[in-house]
Design an enzyme around this catalytic site. Structure first.
Site, PDB file in Angstrom:
ATOM      1  N   LYS A 173      54.819  33.043  70.505  1.00 20.36           N
ATOM      2  CA  LYS A 173      53.754  33.896  71.069  1.00 20.36           C
ATOM      3  C   LYS A 173      53.783  33.818  72.592  1.00 20.36           C
ATOM      4  CE  LYS A 173      50.602  30.022  70.335  1.00 20.36           C
ATOM      5  NZ  LYS A 173      49.470  29.484  69.558  1.00 20.36           N
TER       6      LYS A 173
ATOM      7  N   TYR B 116      46.983  28.491 105.343  1.00 20.47           N
ATOM      8  CA  TYR B 116      45.633  29.065 105.285  1.00 20.47           C
ATOM      9  C   TYR B 116      44.575  27.962 105.298  1.00 20.47           C
ATOM     10  CZ  TYR B 116      47.356  33.704 104.001  1.00 20.47           C
ATOM     11  OH  TYR B 116      47.968  34.931 103.982  1.00 20.47           O
TER      12      TYR B 116
HETATM   13  C1  LIG Z   1      49.921  28.214  69.169  1.00 21.39           C
HETATM   14  C2  LIG Z   1      49.763  27.725  67.774  1.00 21.39           C
HETATM   15  C3  LIG Z   1      50.582  26.698  67.277  1.00 21.39           C
HETATM   16  C4  LIG Z   1      51.541  25.924  68.138  1.00 21.39           C
HETATM   17  O1  LIG Z   1      50.827  24.926  68.847  1.00 21.39           O
HETATM   18  P1  LIG Z   1      51.591  23.897  69.813  1.00 21.39           P
HETATM   19  O2  LIG Z   1      50.511  22.977  70.261  1.00 21.39           O
HETATM   20  O3  LIG Z   1      52.162  24.697  70.926  1.00 21.39           O
HETATM   21  O4  LIG Z   1      52.629  23.234  68.997  1.00 21.39           O
HETATM   22  C5  LIG Z   1      50.473  26.402  65.930  1.00 21.39           C
HETATM   23  N1  LIG Z   1      49.594  27.042  65.133  1.00 21.39           N
HETATM   24  C6  LIG Z   1      48.760  28.003  65.588  1.00 21.39           C
HETATM   25  C7  LIG Z   1      47.817  28.659  64.658  1.00 21.39           C
HETATM   26  C8  LIG Z   1      48.819  28.365  66.927  1.00 21.39           C
HETATM   27  O5  LIG Z   1      47.981  29.297  67.384  1.00 21.39           O
END
Ligand SMILES: *Cc1c(COP(=O)(O)O)cnc(C)c1O
Length: 355
Positions: A34, A255
């Site tokens: 994702k 800055y």
């Molecule tokens: C993003 C996600 C994961 C992965 O989590 P990590 O901490 O990056 O391993 C697993 N399950 C769900 C439902 C997620 O949204």
């Protein structure tokens, strides 16, 4: 040319995927890609992750991108679809859905025949105490039994709120609820482990594990490094020195003139800033790596430039600067900026070149 570059080490990605296989040898692996593979670029990551069993994404657009790249692995939408039209599209592209509320169930039943005919699994989410999404324990058993009776293949799913904390009280509640539902709905496929849970509770690996951050070689734990977990950082984020500058005692930098030199100082101006996704607000001294040495950032991070103290380093224009990667871990940059590696990786902008 301005040099701000993201390098992706595909071998490191494969190495980390093999770590998942070692830790969860009997489970199938749903690699989480994702948010553009946690900012790494989904296209490059797909080929390196070709040995995975399936992919997980947050929304249909992300799944369709994977299909457009010609990849035919099973894909799960971990938040399910957002409308009945998306349900139709998901099925057309062989994409499996999470269901976590009644309306999604209605959309699913409206497409029941086609969904089942294509052998797509339904991922049913239990809300065991994180209280984001999912059916409560009081309702989920009936939901699953009805799905099963209608011919769907179900995967019982949940997500830990504190998998990165060893003895959090909620972990026990979440585990117990999950196991109770699993037993009540047996036989049923099951999935509850993200990266942190994979390390903590091998007994909960079940049928599918869902690693994300560990694939990219960053740590889900505040107190354990990638090396502690035997993971290899996948992303190296670099820029180059674009100017050199000498300042004397009492002179300021950047800055707000927040830095005042206490000694004669050689400054390197580096072509990176928050416009590239490099974080601006550090709470602890932040460092970059130049010629193998950690060097402090001086003054404020700007949109396109930072200043680094390179006194005595013999750095020149064009010298490479590692912002994070194998020498300076993204997790350490995150700590200096009061955030987590996940965020820094995901929020890179489109400006850095990708190699
Ligand atoms: C993003 C996600 C994961 C992965 O989590 P990590 O901490 O990056 O391993 C697993 N399950 C769900 C439902 C997620 O949204």
């Amino acid at each position: 040319m301005r040099q701000a570059t993201v390098y992706i080490d595909r071998e490191a990605l494969q190495y980390n995927l093999n770590r998942v296989k070692q830790l969860a040898p009997t489970a199938q692996i749903l690699s989480m890609v994702k948010a553009n593979a946690y900012g790494h670029g989904v296209k490059d990551c797909l080929t390196a992750l070709s040995e995975t069993d399936a992919f997980g994404v947050a929304c249909l657009e992300e799944a369709l991108e994977i299909r457009q790249l010609g990849d035919q692995h099973p894909i799960t939408l971990i938040e399910g679809v957002f409308s009945i039209d998306e349900m139709q599209l998901a099925i057309e592209h062989n994409v499996e859905c999470m269901v976590h509320h009644q309306q999604q169930l209605d959309w699913l039943y409206a497409h029941q025949q086609q969904y089942i005919a294509q052998n797509l699994k339904v991922w049913v989410k239990l809300n065991s105490g994180m209280n984001r999404i999912g059916f409560k324990i009081s309702e989920i058993i009936e939901v699953i039994q009805k799905l099963k009776a209608s011919g769907f293949t179900c995967v019982l799913t949940m997500h830990f709120a504190n998998a990165d904390v060893e003895n959090h009280l909620l972990n026990e509640q979440q585990k117990n609820q999950f196991l109770a539902v699993k037993q009540a709905c047996a036989p049923i496929l099951a999935s509850c482990c993200n990266s942190a849970a994979l390390y903590q509770w091998p007994e909960l690996n079940f049928d599918f594990v869902r690693p994300g951050i560990m694939l990219y070689g960053a740590s889900p734990f505040a107190d354990r490094t990638a090396a502690d977990l035997d993971l290899k950082p996948v992303m190296t984020f670099t820029a180059e020195i674009m100017a050199l500058n000498q300042i004397g005692v009492g002179e300021h930098v950047g800055y707000g003139s927040t830095f005042t030199a206490q000694k004669d100082t050689e400054l390197a101006i580096v072509s990176i800033g928050y416009g590239d996704g490099y974080p601006r607000a550090f709470i602890d001294q932040n460092y970059v790596v130049i010629n193998g040495k950690q060097r402090p950032i001086i003054g404020r991070v700007a949109m396109d430039m930072i200043a680094v103290d390179v006194t005595g380093l013999n750095a020149g224009i064009g010298t490479e600067v590692e912002l994070w990667g194998k020498q300076r871990l993204v997790d350490d940059v995150a700590k200096a900026n009061a955030t987590i590696g996940y965020e820094l990786l995901c929020r890179l902008s489109a400006r850095p070149k990708r190699k």
